[in-house]
Design a protein around this motif. Structure first.
Motif, PDB file in Angstrom:
ATOM      1  N   ALA A   1     -44.699   9.838 -60.269  1.00 40.77           N
ATOM      2  CA  ALA A   1     -44.519   9.584 -61.785  1.00 40.77           C
ATOM      3  C   ALA A   1     -45.537   8.911 -62.404  1.00 40.77           C
ATOM      4  N   GLU A   2     -45.618   9.025 -63.648  1.00 42.80           N
ATOM      5  CA  GLU A   2     -46.795   8.002 -64.450  1.00 42.80           C
ATOM      6  C   GLU A   2     -46.920   6.729 -63.905  1.00 42.80           C
TER       7      GLU A   2
ATOM      8  N   THR B   1     -47.261  13.043 -65.457  1.00 43.25           N
ATOM      9  CA  THR B   1     -46.836  12.410 -66.574  1.00 43.25           C
ATOM     10  C   THR B   1     -45.357  12.083 -66.671  1.00 43.25           C
ATOM     11  N   ILE B   2     -44.682  12.234 -65.505  1.00 42.68           N
ATOM     12  CA  ILE B   2     -43.188  12.360 -65.679  1.00 42.68           C
ATOM     13  C   ILE B   2     -42.760  10.866 -65.592  1.00 42.68           C
ATOM     14  N   ASP B   3     -41.749  10.725 -66.423  1.00 40.31           N
ATOM     15  CA  ASP B   3     -41.081   9.372 -66.613  1.00 40.31           C
ATOM     16  C   ASP B   3     -39.842   9.433 -65.532  1.00 40.31           C
TER      17      ASP B   3
ATOM     18  N   VAL C   1     -45.462  15.575 -70.451  1.00 33.02           N
ATOM     19  CA  VAL C   1     -44.320  16.090 -70.123  1.00 33.02           C
ATOM     20  C   VAL C   1     -43.533  15.138 -69.352  1.00 33.02           C
ATOM     21  N   ARG C   2     -42.175  14.696 -69.839  1.00 32.71           N
ATOM     22  CA  ARG C   2     -41.767  13.472 -69.360  1.00 32.71           C
ATOM     23  C   ARG C   2     -40.513  13.708 -68.355  1.00 32.71           C
ATOM     24  N   ALA C   3     -39.781  15.010 -68.551  1.00 32.07           N
ATOM     25  CA  ALA C   3     -38.884  15.651 -67.493  1.00 32.07           C
ATOM     26  C   ALA C   3     -39.106  16.913 -67.501  1.00 32.07           C
ATOM     27  N   TYR C   4     -38.880  17.401 -66.269  1.00 29.82           N
ATOM     28  CA  TYR C   4     -38.988  18.704 -65.672  1.00 29.82           C
ATOM     29  C   TYR C   4     -37.889  19.136 -64.658  1.00 29.82           C
ATOM     30  N   ILE C   5     -36.949  19.843 -65.219  1.00 25.75           N
ATOM     31  CA  ILE C   5     -35.910  20.376 -64.169  1.00 25.75           C
ATOM     32  C   ILE C   5     -36.022  21.855 -64.405  1.00 25.75           C
TER      33      ILE C   5
END
Length: 773
Positions: A43-44, A271-273, A309-313
């Protein structure tokens, strides 16, 4: 002379030894490149999301010396190799000391290996024999020759064994401590420094007492060598060692797979949180049991202020094969349903076709062989552009796309990165606005950023180093108006009452056959994309955007807006652009009229862009029928007369578009809106100048009976015309009775060519020739 000869022999021996070393270094180079690197996506903030082990199942979290806590470096070097920064790779004193201790103690008490020698053993393992030890010494000298001390230390930090499939202090810190190695305390640093000596025997989750004893041994040495003060260490002695069972990083697996395929780096920073990703994955697991069997779900969250992009499911559960969990539905091509409609309305505003309250026609229409309907199977007659968009009515959207052009829309969207996929040899057509095309969620969400970024659609940023790229899709004014409409703020308000922070704006979509349920939302800070459906494309009855995707979107939005990460921060505002103003317009004409004008049948307040107030958009064919502006000549009594009659004065009556007649109250229909006729000097063309239109069957159409059915039933109807009587003819023969009816149900038993004709009182004729097979 003899001394010179001895000196020469020494020099020659040294040169020969140097040459031998050079040759050996060339023949047996360091095997640094022979190790297949394990890879990790983080993650970031550095939290590991997913690891990709090497062929032996080992995973590492790459770190540098600067990424590690100074406490750990102090504990490691003090315990393992105090003279690391000074020796040439081998410490003779340590070797002699270890040999003496082993001989006198008649057992192996200490090894005498330097940290460099341990790295040599890690990169080129050898048996624990005398020859193996010599080989290790040779590799240590090579390491010191080719690499700096920091580089050698970095190798140890990334290769030290910590048990099982874990190598390196980075992976160990995240696995055992759940934190980056830079945040280790003294107690944790001491434990991690000794753990590689016997990873299995000292596992803190299984053997906490052994681990505690080993840690205390390191702590005592830190006191003995005065590296740490006694007060600090004495407090740590009393702390028990207990760590939870080790956990491997398992977040955003489908994004990790996507990024690792695009990047050659060993550690890919996204860039994921991590905290948000973890929350949404838990939320997806909660929704899983509420979804129909074999149904999956995809969710994407993007910060539209910077497009990270902060979340990716990509699926509801990676490990659920029955739901095709390995398929990434964010990057899959699916039918978008109605989620493309806001782009049509925004571009139509910029093109001067409509404003926010323009009159559109939600009536049955046929476009060639294409006859769209609404989701609720009904029609609503006259609707405003804002109402049609917020209610996602299909016919007005098709009417707008027909005026704007499907190819033109496709090109505009492709220019900003939203690619529409059509079958081979099929050109963009009107069905695309209702889902008759294919596209991807990530591209849809990126294009929706235009409504939050003043008309500029920006590309998604999956990596922090990616530059923000955007292109103009529509004007800031059009983007602002559409976002307000989608947020339920279509009615103009004074700037003092209009919230600068826009509430959640959203659009749903449902593809043909209930295969895809969509919801795309824009709140004050984030873009939210939700898809629900079966990855194999099987229809799921009752699954549509409002029922399946909107509840998930609302839950995600509430979670985002109540998150601690937004507390105390100022939410992005979206004030009204200078190009947007308010106008008072009138239906059915769609433009501004003075107060008291009889042609203003409904007065409405509308947002307009660049002071543009276009007239009511008419469908193709309606313009040639005098449209809605009907010129008439009136005498002194207000009756209609011919233009050359005495005292005739011209006037224009604005009529509602003819297809809207069935939905209008009687007082608004053409028969009531047009003044009565003066029989003494009638106009040359009598009646209401309403054309006679036949629907239900069209000229040149081929109709086929269903297999096994003896009859083909056709329902035909007429609109417009003069008077109350209608005469129906089939192949020239009058149909019996009911001459005044406006619709007929016609059964056909035999195949053949037919012509249906309708006649009104004014002599107008409407007909259609068709074939029954």
């Amino acid at each position: 002379m003899k001394s010179r000869f001895v000196l020469l022999r020494v020099v020659m021996v040294l040169l020969a030894l140097l040459l031998l070393l050079l040759v050996g270094d060339r023949l047996f180079p360091l095997p640094l490149q022979q190790v297949e690197p394990a890879r990790v996506v983080v993650a970031e903030d550095g939290t590991p999301l997913w690891r990709f082990a090497d062929r032996n199942g080992i995973w590492r979290y790459p770190v540098t010396v600067d990424d590690v806590s100074p406490y750990y470096l102090q504990a490691l070097l003090t315990y393992e190799d105090r003279w690391f920064w000074h020796h040439p790779g081998v410490n003779p004193l340590a070797i002699f000391r270890a040999a003496w201790q082993d001989i006198t103690g008649r057992e192996i008490i200490s090894g005498g290996s330097t940290l460099t020698m341990q790295v040599a053993r890690l990169i080129d393992p050898q048996p624990r024999t005398f020859s193996g030890k010599l080989h290790q010494v040779w590799r240590a000298l090579q390491l010191e020759w080719h690499l700096s001390k920091r580089e050698i230390l970095t190798l140890y930090l990334n290769r030290a064994p910590f048990g099982g499939t874990i190598e390196g202090i980075g992976a160990a810190s995240w696995t055992w401590l759940g934190k980056p190695p830079s945040e280790m305390t003294r107690s944790e640093a001491a434990l991690m420094a000794v753990l590689p000596q016997a990873p299995s025997r000292l596992r803190p989750d299984r053997w906490p007492l052994r681990a505690q004893a080993a840690r205390n041994k390191v702590l005592q040495r830190m006191i003995d060598y005065q590296v740490w003060s006694s007060p600090h260490v004495e407090e740590i002695f009393a702390e028990p060692v207990w760590l939870a069972p080790r956990q491997m990083p398992e977040l955003a697996p489908l994004l990790a797979r996507r990024l690792i395929a695009q990047s050659p780096q060993q550690k890919v920073t996204s860039t994921i949180d991590a905290s948000l990703q973890r929350q949404l994955e838990a939320m997806a697991q909660g929704w899983k049991n509420q979804l129909p069997p074999r149904t999956s779900m995809a969710v994407m969250v993007v910060d539209h202020t910077n497009m990270k992009v902060r979340a990716y499911i990509g699926s509801v559960d990676l490990n659920d094969d029955s739901r095709f969990g390995h398929v990434d539905m964010i990057s899959s091509v699916r039918s978008p349903g109605s989620v493309l409609k806001p782009f049509v309305y925004g571009l139509a505003i910029d093109d001067g076709l409509i404003h926010a309250e323009s009159l559109l026609q939600d009536v049955p229409r046929r476009f060639g062989d294409y006859r769209p309907g609404n989701f609720d199977t009904g029609f609503h007659g006259p609707v405003s552009a804002s109402e049609a968009l917020s209610r996602s009515l299909n016919l007005p959207a098709v009417q707008l796309l027909d005026a704007y052009g499907p190819k033109r829309l496709t090109a505009a969207l492709r220019n900003v990165g939203l690619r529409l996929h059509f079958p081979t040899a099929v050109e963009p057509n009107l069905s695309l606005v209702l889902g008759g095309t294919g596209t991807r969620m990530d591209e849809i969400v990126a294009a929706y950023s235009a409504f939050a970024r003043h008309g500029n659609a920006a590309q998604l940023r999956f990596l922090p180093e990616q530059q923000l790229e955007q292109r103009a899709l529509m004007s800031p004014g059009a983007a602002w108006v559409i976002r307000r409409v989608l947020a339920g703020e279509a009615q103009p308000q004074p700037d003092g009452q209009l919230p600068a922070v826009v509430p959640l704006a959203w659009k749903t979509g449902t593809s043909y056959g209930y295969r895809d349920a969509w919801a795309v939302g824009i709140n004050a800070r984030y873009l939210i994309g939700v898809w629900v459906g079966r990855p194999d494309g099987t229809p799921v009855a009752g699954q549509y955007g409002n029922a399946s995707a909107v509840p998930v979107m609302n839950q995600v939005s509430n979670l985002l807006m109540s998150s601690p990460r937004l507390r105390g921060s100022v939410l992005p505002a979206d004030p009204r652009p200078p190009s947007v103003s308010v106008a008072s317009i009138c239906w059915p004409g769609g433009q501004t009229l003075p107060v008291g004008d009889t042609n203003c049948r409904q007065r409405r307040q509308s947002w307009i862009v660049n002071q543009t107030v276009p007239p009511t958009l008419l469908a193709p064919g309606q313009e040639s029928l005098s449209g809605i502006q009907q010129p008439v000549w009136l005498n002194a009594q207000g009756k209609r007369v011919a233009a050359d009659c005495r005292s005739a004065r011209g006037q224009t009556v604005t009529l509602w578009p003819l297809p809207l007649e069935p939905w209008l109250p009687p007082g608004e229909r053409r028969a009531s809106r047009l003044p009565p006729i003066d029989t003494q000097c009638p106009p040359l063309r009598l009646g209401n100048a309403a054309p006679l239109l036949l629907s239900g069957v069209r000229d040149g159409q081929i109709l086929r009976r269903l297999p096994g059915q003896p009859l083909l039933t056709v329902t035909a109807s007429v609109q417009g015309g003069q008077g109350s009587q209608r005469w129906w003819f089939l192949n020239g023969d009058p149909l019996e009775s009911q001459q005044g009816v406006m619709s007929r149900v016609l059964p056909f038993e035999k195949p053949g060519n037919y012509q249906l004709t309708v006649l009104d009182e004014g002599g107008q004729v409407a007909s259609a020739a068709f074939t029954v097979r």
